[in-house]
Structure formats: C-alpha cells, structure tokens
Motif scaffolding. Structure first.
Motif, PDB file in Angstrom:
ATOM      1  N   ARG A 101      -6.033 -14.653 -13.241  1.00  0.00           N
ATOM      2  CA  ARG A 101      -5.136 -13.535 -13.509  1.00  0.00           C
ATOM      3  C   ARG A 101      -3.960 -13.981 -14.382  1.00  0.00           C
ATOM      4  O   ARG A 101      -3.550 -13.282 -15.282  1.00  0.00           O
ATOM      5  CB  ARG A 101      -4.627 -12.956 -12.190  1.00  0.00           C
ATOM      6  CG  ARG A 101      -4.015 -11.607 -12.362  1.00  0.00           C
ATOM      7  CD  ARG A 101      -3.629 -10.944 -11.059  1.00  0.00           C
ATOM      8  NE  ARG A 101      -4.725 -10.960 -10.111  1.00  0.00           N
ATOM      9  CZ  ARG A 101      -4.597 -11.238  -8.820  1.00  0.00           C
ATOM     10  NH1 ARG A 101      -3.415 -11.513  -8.313  1.00  0.00           N
ATOM     11  NH2 ARG A 101      -5.637 -11.211  -8.016  1.00  0.00           N
ATOM     12  N   SER A 102      -3.403 -15.179 -14.077  1.00  0.00           N
ATOM     13  CA  SER A 102      -2.291 -15.637 -14.904  1.00  0.00           C
ATOM     14  C   SER A 102      -2.731 -16.040 -16.301  1.00  0.00           C
ATOM     15  O   SER A 102      -1.977 -15.911 -17.238  1.00  0.00           O
ATOM     16  CB  SER A 102      -1.519 -16.779 -14.317  1.00  0.00           C
ATOM     17  OG  SER A 102      -1.944 -17.334 -13.229  1.00  0.00           O
ATOM     18  N   ALA A 103      -3.981 -16.522 -16.429  1.00  0.00           N
ATOM     19  CA  ALA A 103      -4.474 -16.884 -17.770  1.00  0.00           C
ATOM     20  C   ALA A 103      -4.665 -15.639 -18.633  1.00  0.00           C
ATOM     21  O   ALA A 103      -4.403 -15.675 -19.836  1.00  0.00           O
ATOM     22  CB  ALA A 103      -5.789 -17.633 -17.645  1.00  0.00           C
ATOM     23  N   THR A 104      -5.093 -14.536 -18.046  1.00  0.00           N
ATOM     24  CA  THR A 104      -5.272 -13.312 -18.824  1.00  0.00           C
ATOM     25  C   THR A 104      -3.928 -12.648 -19.140  1.00  0.00           C
ATOM     26  O   THR A 104      -3.810 -11.951 -20.146  1.00  0.00           O
ATOM     27  CB  THR A 104      -6.169 -12.298 -18.095  1.00  0.00           C
ATOM     28  OG1 THR A 104      -5.599 -12.002 -16.814  1.00  0.00           O
ATOM     29  CG2 THR A 104      -7.574 -12.838 -17.936  1.00  0.00           C
ATOM     30  N   ASN A 105      -2.916 -12.876 -18.336  1.00  0.00           N
ATOM     31  CA  ASN A 105      -1.601 -12.296 -18.608  1.00  0.00           C
ATOM     32  C   ASN A 105      -0.887 -12.998 -19.740  1.00  0.00           C
ATOM     33  O   ASN A 105      -0.029 -12.413 -20.388  1.00  0.00           O
ATOM     34  CB  ASN A 105      -0.722 -12.326 -17.348  1.00  0.00           C
ATOM     35  CG  ASN A 105      -1.191 -11.342 -16.309  1.00  0.00           C
ATOM     36  OD1 ASN A 105      -1.913 -10.396 -16.614  1.00  0.00           O
ATOM     37  ND2 ASN A 105      -0.786 -11.555 -15.070  1.00  0.00           N
TER      38      ASN A 105
END
Length: 136
Positions: A130-134
C-alpha cells in the motif's frame, strides 16, 4: 526467499513475547483462582477460561512474531514467518511434552501457529504494498 537473520530474530522474538505474555496469563489465572472462591462463574468455567486465555496468548505471540519476522526480512513473501511459526511451535511442543506423543491438539497448535505467523506477515506485506503504491 528465506532470510536467516529474520528467522533467528523471529524465533527469539516469539520466545521473548511468548514468555512475557505467559507471565501475564499466569497472573490473570492466579487472580481468577483467588477472586472467585465460591460457586460462581469463574469456578464453574475455570478450565474453559484458562484454555481460551492460553490460546489467545499463543495466537498473539505468533501473530506478533510473524509481524516482526516480516519487518526484519524486508521481503514480500511468507516463507520465513512460516518457518518461524513451525519451528517455534515444534520447539514448544517438544520441550513441554513429557511423553513425546503428538495429539490432535498438538497438531492444531502447530497449524495455528503457522497460520497466525502468516497473518502477521501478510499484514506487513499489505502495508508495504500500500505504501509503495502511494509513493508512485
């Protein structure tokens, strides 16, 4: 892949977390035993309450062990947490069993420890994804 550093850290963290939570479990069980000395609810269902509390402690131990193992490994797979759950549950079973017999309850405990380690690991992996896509 497998991370030896994360495996060692995960095993040690499961042992430390488990011993800490077991201390709380023993204190709670002692309080329940001393609190209700009559024919109350705790006396009637004491065995069941102790079993539920023990399984909760064991599940939380493996869940947090899976989280810490996955955090240290830095990989997006659950191989190392599975091995941590399997090895620590087998070690716990071998050290606590006097006869060495593996019962159905023991098999459920081993399977459950792997499941809860994987659940903790998947929580970290989903958070990383999730943090990589944000950031993109």
């Amino acid at each position: 892949m497998f991370s030896f550093k994360a495996f060692i850290f995960g095993c040690i963290s499961v042992i430390v977390i488990g011993l800490t939570l077991q201390l709380g479990y023993v204190l709670l069980a002692t309080f329940i035993s001393n609190y209700d000395s009559g024919d109350g609810f705790f006396t009637t269902y004491q065995t069941e309450l102790w079993f539920i509390a023990a399984m909760l402690v064991y599940s939380l131990t493996m869940f947090f062990g899976g989280i810490l193992t996955s955090l240290v490994s830095g990989q997006n797979n659950s191989v190392t947490p599975v091995l941590v759950g399997l090895s620590t549950s087998l070690l716990s079973l071998l050290t606590s069993s006097s006869s060495g017999d593996i019962t159905w309850g023991s098999a459920v405990m081993i399977f459950g420890s792997v499941i809860f380690c994987v659940l903790g690991s998947r929580l970290v992996i989903k958070r990383r994804q999730r943090s990589a896509t944000n950031f993109i």
